[in-house]
Motif scaffolding. Structure first.
Motif, PDB file in Angstrom:
ATOM      1  N   ARG A   1     -34.384  28.680  22.531  1.00  0.00           N
ATOM      2  CA  ARG A   1     -33.412  28.310  23.572  1.00  0.00           C
ATOM      3  C   ARG A   1     -34.022  28.447  24.958  1.00  0.00           C
ATOM      4  O   ARG A   1     -33.840  27.564  25.822  1.00  0.00           O
ATOM      5  CB  ARG A   1     -32.153  29.178  23.469  1.00  0.00           C
ATOM      6  N   VAL A   2     -34.730  29.538  25.217  1.00  0.00           N
ATOM      7  CA  VAL A   2     -35.264  29.768  26.554  1.00  0.00           C
ATOM      8  C   VAL A   2     -36.380  28.784  26.892  1.00  0.00           C
ATOM      9  O   VAL A   2     -36.739  28.627  28.064  1.00  0.00           O
ATOM     10  CB  VAL A   2     -35.776  31.217  26.714  1.00  0.00           C
ATOM     11  N   ARG A   3     -36.909  28.104  25.863  1.00  0.00           N
ATOM     12  CA  ARG A   3     -37.966  27.121  26.101  1.00  0.00           C
ATOM     13  C   ARG A   3     -37.421  25.722  26.346  1.00  0.00           C
ATOM     14  O   ARG A   3     -38.157  24.813  26.702  1.00  0.00           O
ATOM     15  CB  ARG A   3     -38.922  27.071  24.900  1.00  0.00           C
ATOM     16  N   THR A   4     -36.134  25.531  26.116  1.00  0.00           N
ATOM     17  CA  THR A   4     -35.538  24.209  26.255  1.00  0.00           C
ATOM     18  C   THR A   4     -34.265  24.309  27.076  1.00  0.00           C
ATOM     19  O   THR A   4     -33.801  25.395  27.416  1.00  0.00           O
ATOM     20  CB  THR A   4     -35.186  23.603  24.878  1.00  0.00           C
ATOM     21  N   THR A   5     -33.685  23.161  27.364  1.00  0.00           N
ATOM     22  CA  THR A   5     -32.386  23.129  28.055  1.00  0.00           C
ATOM     23  C   THR A   5     -31.247  22.895  27.067  1.00  0.00           C
ATOM     24  O   THR A   5     -30.097  22.749  27.469  1.00  0.00           O
ATOM     25  CB  THR A   5     -32.377  22.006  29.108  1.00  0.00           C
ATOM     26  N   ARG A   6     -31.565  22.874  25.778  1.00  0.00           N
ATOM     27  CA  ARG A   6     -30.569  22.563  24.753  1.00  0.00           C
ATOM     28  C   ARG A   6     -29.718  23.781  24.435  1.00  0.00           C
ATOM     29  O   ARG A   6     -30.219  24.903  24.336  1.00  0.00           O
ATOM     30  CB  ARG A   6     -31.280  22.070  23.484  1.00  0.00           C
ATOM     31  N   ARG A   7     -28.421  23.546  24.235  1.00  0.00           N
ATOM     32  CA  ARG A   7     -27.529  24.627  23.823  1.00  0.00           C
ATOM     33  C   ARG A   7     -27.995  25.198  22.482  1.00  0.00           C
ATOM     34  O   ARG A   7     -28.334  24.451  21.564  1.00  0.00           O
ATOM     35  CB  ARG A   7     -26.104  24.093  23.682  1.00  0.00           C
ATOM     36  N   ALA A   8     -27.983  26.500  22.353  1.00  0.00           N
ATOM     37  CA  ALA A   8     -28.414  27.127  21.103  1.00  0.00           C
ATOM     38  C   ALA A   8     -27.432  26.797  19.989  1.00  0.00           C
ATOM     39  O   ALA A   8     -26.223  26.993  20.148  1.00  0.00           O
ATOM     40  CB  ALA A   8     -28.518  28.629  21.278  1.00  0.00           C
ATOM     41  N   PRO A   9     -27.915  26.276  18.854  1.00  0.00           N
ATOM     42  CA  PRO A   9     -26.997  26.011  17.735  1.00  0.00           C
ATOM     43  C   PRO A   9     -26.500  27.316  17.131  1.00  0.00           C
ATOM     44  O   PRO A   9     -27.238  28.302  17.080  1.00  0.00           O
ATOM     45  CB  PRO A   9     -27.878  25.242  16.736  1.00  0.00           C
ATOM     46  N   PRO A  10     -25.256  27.359  16.686  1.00  0.00           N
ATOM     47  CA  PRO A  10     -24.749  28.571  16.045  1.00  0.00           C
ATOM     48  C   PRO A  10     -25.449  28.822  14.713  1.00  0.00           C
ATOM     49  O   PRO A  10     -25.966  27.907  14.082  1.00  0.00           O
ATOM     50  CB  PRO A  10     -23.267  28.261  15.833  1.00  0.00           C
ATOM     51  N   VAL A  11     -25.442  30.080  14.308  1.00  0.00           N
ATOM     52  CA  VAL A  11     -26.025  30.492  13.030  1.00  0.00           C
ATOM     53  C   VAL A  11     -24.903  30.993  12.130  1.00  0.00           C
ATOM     54  O   VAL A  11     -24.171  31.923  12.500  1.00  0.00           O
ATOM     55  CB  VAL A  11     -27.084  31.590  13.223  1.00  0.00           C
ATOM     56  N   LEU A  12     -24.762  30.348  10.961  1.00  0.00           N
ATOM     57  CA  LEU A  12     -23.768  30.760   9.972  1.00  0.00           C
ATOM     58  C   LEU A  12     -24.493  31.309   8.755  1.00  0.00           C
ATOM     59  O   LEU A  12     -25.650  30.952   8.493  1.00  0.00           O
ATOM     60  CB  LEU A  12     -22.881  29.584   9.557  1.00  0.00           C
ATOM     61  N   VAL A  13     -23.812  32.138   7.988  1.00  0.00           N
ATOM     62  CA  VAL A  13     -24.399  32.743   6.791  1.00  0.00           C
ATOM     63  C   VAL A  13     -23.535  32.395   5.594  1.00  0.00           C
ATOM     64  O   VAL A  13     -22.305  32.528   5.634  1.00  0.00           O
ATOM     65  CB  VAL A  13     -24.509  34.273   6.934  1.00  0.00           C
ATOM     66  N   LYS A  14     -24.190  31.936   4.523  1.00  0.00           N
ATOM     67  CA  LYS A  14     -23.493  31.522   3.309  1.00  0.00           C
ATOM     68  C   LYS A  14     -23.598  32.611   2.256  1.00  0.00           C
ATOM     69  O   LYS A  14     -24.699  33.006   1.869  1.00  0.00           O
ATOM     70  CB  LYS A  14     -24.092  30.210   2.789  1.00  0.00           C
ATOM     71  N   LEU A  15     -22.453  33.096   1.781  1.00  0.00           N
ATOM     72  CA  LEU A  15     -22.405  34.191   0.814  1.00  0.00           C
ATOM     73  C   LEU A  15     -21.983  33.700  -0.562  1.00  0.00           C
ATOM     74  O   LEU A  15     -21.303  32.685  -0.696  1.00  0.00           O
ATOM     75  CB  LEU A  15     -21.430  35.270   1.299  1.00  0.00           C
ATOM     76  N   ALA A  16     -22.365  34.470  -1.581  1.00  0.00           N
ATOM     77  CA  ALA A  16     -22.057  34.127  -2.968  1.00  0.00           C
ATOM     78  C   ALA A  16     -20.664  34.635  -3.354  1.00  0.00           C
ATOM     79  O   ALA A  16     -20.163  35.600  -2.774  1.00  0.00           O
ATOM     80  CB  ALA A  16     -23.107  34.736  -3.900  1.00  0.00           C
ATOM     81  N   PRO A  17     -20.062  34.001  -4.366  1.00  0.00           N
ATOM     82  CA  PRO A  17     -18.746  34.457  -4.826  1.00  0.00           C
ATOM     83  C   PRO A  17     -18.823  35.586  -5.848  1.00  0.00           C
ATOM     84  O   PRO A  17     -17.790  36.062  -6.306  1.00  0.00           O
ATOM     85  CB  PRO A  17     -18.158  33.203  -5.476  1.00  0.00           C
ATOM     86  N   ASP A  18     -20.037  36.000  -6.205  1.00  0.00           N
ATOM     87  CA  ASP A  18     -20.202  36.972  -7.293  1.00  0.00           C
ATOM     88  C   ASP A  18     -20.423  38.396  -6.809  1.00  0.00           C
ATOM     89  O   ASP A  18     -20.677  39.291  -7.616  1.00  0.00           O
ATOM     90  CB  ASP A  18     -21.384  36.549  -8.179  1.00  0.00           C
ATOM     91  N   LEU A  19     -20.359  38.615  -5.506  1.00  0.00           N
ATOM     92  CA  LEU A  19     -20.546  39.959  -4.979  1.00  0.00           C
ATOM     93  C   LEU A  19     -19.388  40.876  -5.383  1.00  0.00           C
ATOM     94  O   LEU A  19     -18.235  40.453  -5.421  1.00  0.00           O
ATOM     95  CB  LEU A  19     -20.647  39.922  -3.450  1.00  0.00           C
ATOM     96  N   HIS A  20     -19.709  42.126  -5.665  1.00  0.00           N
ATOM     97  CA  HIS A  20     -18.670  43.137  -5.862  1.00  0.00           C
ATOM     98  C   HIS A  20     -17.870  43.245  -4.561  1.00  0.00           C
ATOM     99  O   HIS A  20     -18.417  43.079  -3.466  1.00  0.00           O
ATOM    100  CB  HIS A  20     -19.330  44.478  -6.193  1.00  0.00           C
TER     101      HIS A  20
END
Length: 362
Positions: A211-230
């Motif tokens: 981000r600091v190297r460009t003028t572009r808005r930083a894209p959000p970061v999402l996390v994908k979780l599994a359905p099998d977690l306790h």
């Protein structure tokens, strides 16, 4: 036409052969001048009831395409023409890799489900960058799902995710950190709270570095979780995502459970998707909403075949939803049907905007 002609013909083919044939047709359709934009005028919502602004981006519809169908971003215009509000491509790894041996994709028609053990087969980050950079105007936001190469040990996984961000930063409207596929050995171990927190911090550091190297808005970061977690592990993982500073959650990925299946292909190894996940994924969306208390948007995935399925996830706490398996069973008209149906359900309940429904059952 799809249900009576195309689907029976495609279902006579091997599942992966049918997938490649369909994707090739959509790739060719994407190159047709003006067609995707004209089609989208019919399929995308016309009013403001389903539109949202999230992470500074506009979403005409809460219905998106889940990762896995267009791994290499070859048919973005055609998928946009179907009326999706956003499109998730990938999973992409830094280096191209063939994935697991075939056969590795199986239909379970009596269960309206799929089992896959694809193994992150893709052409690599640089090939995806070239395709997305050549798109020009996009029909909708394009998210990039990133993972690690199979040969990369977990101790070095963060470097692969950072390489994914570095290679695709300027063409991704969001990044999805995939640590929940069951088809890369050891990958799901990265969902453990401490490891997940560390990994997300690395990814966010790379986003900030770019981000600091460009003028572009930083894209959000999402996390994908599994359905099998306790349940306790799910809570810890969600809290790790929040504490690390990620901007969203995707709930959930494919499951290793085979409860209630009837088709002989239930014996195949891999991740199960489709109708059997409908209830479970909605329950997890609700749990995630209760844990996050609306601090970050949630994307609900798993078993969405009807507007009622999508609406249930929204009411459970999903700001957005994604489909994949249902598209195979219901056909290309599914996104537009979901859009129309969601608008009707909002009107039925006296709601003027989709955000009014988010989390009301949580």
């Amino acid at each position: 036409m799809y249900r009576r002609v195309l689907k029976p013909a495609l279902f006579r083919l091997d599942a992966e052969d049918a997938h490649h044939l369909t994707l090739r047709a959509l790739e060719l359709a994407s190159a047709a001048p003006a067609w995707p934009a004209l089609a989208r005028r019919v399929t995308a919502p016309q009013g403001a009831a389903l539109s949202q602004t999230l992470w500074g981006q506009s979403y005409a519809s809460p219905v998106g395409l889940a990762a896995g169908l267009d791994k290499n971003g070859v048919a973005v215009p055609a998928f946009g023409a179907l009326g999706f509000g956003f499109l998730e491509v990938g999973t992409v790894t830094p280096l191209a890799q063939p994935g697991n041996d075939r056969p590795r994709l199986f239909r379970l028609p009596s269960d309206e489900a799929l089992i896959n053990r694809m193994g992150f087969n893709n052409a690599g980050g640089h090939a995806l960058h070239a395709r997305l950079a050549a798109l020009g105007d996009r029909p909708a936001p394009v998210w990039v799902n990133i993972g690690k190469n199979k040969t990369t040990p977990n101790e070095e996984a963060a470097q692969d995710y950072r390489r994914g961000v570095a290679a695709l930063y300027d063409v991704a409207d969001a990044f999805v950190v995939n640590v929940s596929s069951p088809n890369t050995p050891g990958l799901r171990a990265l969902q453990a709270a401490e490891d997940l927190h560390r990994l997300i911090r690395e990814v966010l550091a790379e986003v900030e570095r770019r981000r600091v190297r460009t003028t572009r808005r930083a894209p959000p970061v999402l996390v994908k979780l599994a359905p099998d977690l306790h349940p306790a592990d799910f809570t810890d993982s969600v809290n790790a995502v929040l504490e690390a500073g990620a901007q969203g959650l995707i709930v959930s990925n494919t499951t290793l459970s085979r409860d209630g299946l009837t088709h002989p292909n239930r014996q195949q190894s891999g991740g199960l998707s489709g109708r059997p996940l409908t209830t479970r994924s909605t329950e997890l969306v609700r749990a995630a909403r209760q844990l996050t208390r609306g601090r970050v948007p949630i994307v609900g995935v798993g078993g969405i075949f009807t507007p009622e399925d999508a609406y249930a996830k929204i009411r459970a706490g999903a700001d957005l939803v994604e489909v994949y398996s249902a598209l195979i069973y219901e056909g290309p008209g599914l996104p537009a049907r979901l859009n129309r149906g969601l608008a009707r359900l909002l009107e039925r309940d006296g709601l003027k905007h989709v955000q009014e429904a988010v989390g009301v059952d949580a």
